[in-house]
Design a protein around this motif. Structure first.
Motif, short mmCIF file in Angstrom:
data_model
loop_
_atom_site.label_atom_id
_atom_site.label_comp_id
_atom_site.label_asym_id
_atom_site.label_seq_id
_atom_site.Cartn_x
_atom_site.Cartn_y
_atom_site.Cartn_z
N PHE A 1 1.02 -1.32 -0.12
CA PHE A 1 -0.26 -0.14 0.23
C PHE A 1 1.09 1.81 -0.41
O PHE A 1 2.09 1.08 -0.10
CB PHE A 1 -1.01 0.31 1.11
N TYR A 2 0.48 1.94 -0.19
CA TYR A 2 1.31 3.77 -0.78
C TYR A 2 0.04 4.38 1.01
O TYR A 2 -0.54 4.32 0.79
CB TYR A 2 0.83 4.56 -1.46
N LEU A 3 1.15 5.43 1.71
CA LEU A 3 0.75 5.67 2.60
C LEU A 3 1.39 7.13 2.20
O LEU A 3 2.66 7.56 1.82
CB LEU A 3 1.18 6.11 3.48
N ALA B 1 -13.39 10.65 4.24
CA ALA B 1 -13.50 9.28 3.24
C ALA B 1 -13.67 10.06 1.58
O ALA B 1 -13.56 9.39 0.50
CB ALA B 1 -14.61 8.02 3.55
N LEU B 2 -14.51 11.00 1.88
CA LEU B 2 -15.12 11.65 1.22
C LEU B 2 -14.21 12.34 0.21
O LEU B 2 -13.70 12.75 -0.88
CB LEU B 2 -16.03 12.71 0.74
N LEU C 1 -8.19 8.00 -11.31
CA LEU C 1 -8.66 6.53 -10.20
C LEU C 1 -9.78 6.20 -9.82
O LEU C 1 -10.46 6.87 -9.34
CB LEU C 1 -7.11 7.07 -8.83
N PRO C 2 -9.42 5.09 -10.26
CA PRO C 2 -11.01 4.16 -9.24
C PRO C 2 -11.50 5.38 -8.13
O PRO C 2 -10.51 4.37 -6.53
CB PRO C 2 -10.82 2.38 -10.22
N LEU C 3 -12.12 4.90 -7.70
CA LEU C 3 -12.75 5.46 -5.84
C LEU C 3 -13.30 4.38 -5.39
O LEU C 3 -13.86 3.05 -5.82
CB LEU C 3 -14.30 6.56 -6.58
N ALA C 4 -11.95 4.42 -3.96
CA ALA C 4 -12.59 3.51 -3.51
C ALA C 4 -13.49 3.05 -2.70
O ALA C 4 -13.90 2.33 -1.93
CB ALA C 4 -10.88 3.72 -2.75
N GLY D 1 -7.52 3.75 -6.16
CA GLY D 1 -8.53 5.19 -5.60
C GLY D 1 -7.25 5.01 -4.60
O GLY D 1 -7.30 4.40 -3.61
N TYR D 2 -7.64 6.67 -3.87
CA TYR D 2 -6.96 6.51 -2.25
C TYR D 2 -8.13 6.45 -1.51
O TYR D 2 -9.45 6.18 -1.18
CB TYR D 2 -6.80 8.65 -2.63
N ARG D 3 -7.28 5.75 -0.36
CA ARG D 3 -8.11 5.39 0.77
C ARG D 3 -7.50 6.23 1.91
O ARG D 3 -6.89 5.65 1.62
CB ARG D 3 -8.28 3.40 0.79
#
Length: 184
Positions: free
Chosen positions: A43-45, A88-89, A100-103, A120-122
């Protein structure tokens, strides 16, 4: 990689680890137990918190407020007073900005689900956050700064001597010179 708002993100390839604290450990909370966790997906952080300036690109009227007259609203300070829902939004908004695809699945402006396969980002899971906070090239640390208390100089923004007039419990052997949040 770099996000649309300028966040640098680092790729982590986590390992299995034990999360929590033993009953004998000082500072342990009543609800903490030792739990074996196996993180199997990279995962990316982000390397820094989301700043007020970055968050205001999504929510222009956002205010992080103040604590006892000390502003938390500076552009370079981390965005606070953000609910999990709003975070989250923000992740979905950032994903859309970067194509990117929405998480997160959203219905009527409410997060109702998570697509764990989406790129996508989460928000990180609790286990991902605990692992990343303790990660070092030489193995996992006891604390984010090392193995012993007090924190190592310049290792973070903790409730220290400079915050004594703002909060009750402080780390007396540490001082980062920020009574409230430090710049990201």
């Amino acid at each position: 990689i770099t996000s649309h708002v300028g966040d640098q993100l680092k790729l982590f390839r986590p390992t299995a680890f034990t999360m929590g604290a033993s009953r004998r450990e000082g500072g342990r909370r009543a609800n903490e137990v030792l739990t074996k966790v196996n993180l199997s997906r990279a995962f990316y952080l982000a390397t820094k918190e989301v700043s007020n300036a970055q968050y205001r690109r999504y929510a222009p009227s956002h205010s992080s407020g103040n604590v006892q007259g000390n502003s938390l609203d500076g552009d370079s300070q981390p965005a606070v007073k953000v609910s999990w829902q709003d975070a989250a939004l923000y992740c979905n908004w950032l994903s859309a900005q970067d194509g990117l695809p929405l998480a997160y699945k959203v219905e009527a402006d409410k997060v109702v689900g998570l697509n764990v396969q989406a790129l996508g980002y989460r928000l990180p899971t609790e286990a991902e956050w605990a692992w990343a906070a303790r990660y070092s090239k030489n193995g996992l640390l006891k604390y984010p700064w090392g193995a012993e208390l007090p924190p190592v100089e310049k290792s973070g923004n903790y409730a220290d001597r400079s915050a004594a007039f703002v909060i009750g419990r402080i780390v007396t052997e540490y001082d980062d010179n920020y009574a409230v949040s430090a710049p990201v």
